[in-house]
Enzyme design. Sequence first.
Site, PDB file in Angstrom:
ATOM      1  N   ARG A  12       0.829  -1.209   0.000  1.00 16.76           N
ATOM      2  CA  ARG A  12       0.000   0.000   0.000  1.00 16.76           C
ATOM      3  C   ARG A  12       0.864   1.259   0.000  1.00 16.76           C
ATOM      4  NH1 ARG A  12      -4.337  -2.250   4.423  1.00 16.76           N
ATOM      5  NH2 ARG A  12      -5.445  -3.619   2.970  1.00 16.76           N
ATOM      6  N   ARG A  85      20.531  -8.355   7.827  1.00 19.26           N
ATOM      7  CA  ARG A  85      19.837  -9.611   8.082  1.00 19.26           C
ATOM      8  C   ARG A  85      20.796 -10.724   8.474  1.00 19.26           C
ATOM      9  NH1 ARG A  85      21.461 -10.184   2.960  1.00 19.26           N
ATOM     10  NH2 ARG A  85      21.478 -12.246   2.008  1.00 19.26           N
TER      11      ARG A  85
END
Length: 114
Positions: A12, A85
């Site tokens: 979005r 990560r």
Amino acid sequence: AYFALQVIHARRKHKISPPETTGHPEFERIFRAQVNCSEYFPIFISLLWVAGIFFHQGVVAACGLLYLYTRFRYFQGYAAAAQERLGPLYASAQLLWLLIGLAAVGLLAHFLLT
């Protein structure tokens, strides 16, 4: 579920409609982090189940909680920058190896000692 919701939010935010999986780099990192976590989840659940049955539920539950925490940190790190990560990725891999070891010890003890 949290990871999937983050992908929806990123879609979005960056106006990327399904089924597209490319677009803004932030979206791509969040999407890949979610997919990577989803790929490892069946392995984690299987190991957690076997180790919990044949080894010790308390120890295995603690390992499971640590694994979930490291995957959460992995997701957060990957969402920020791909290099962030790596630390949580290695920690979660070590916990999976530990669960493999616990499951193997439990299975061997169960079938060889009975």
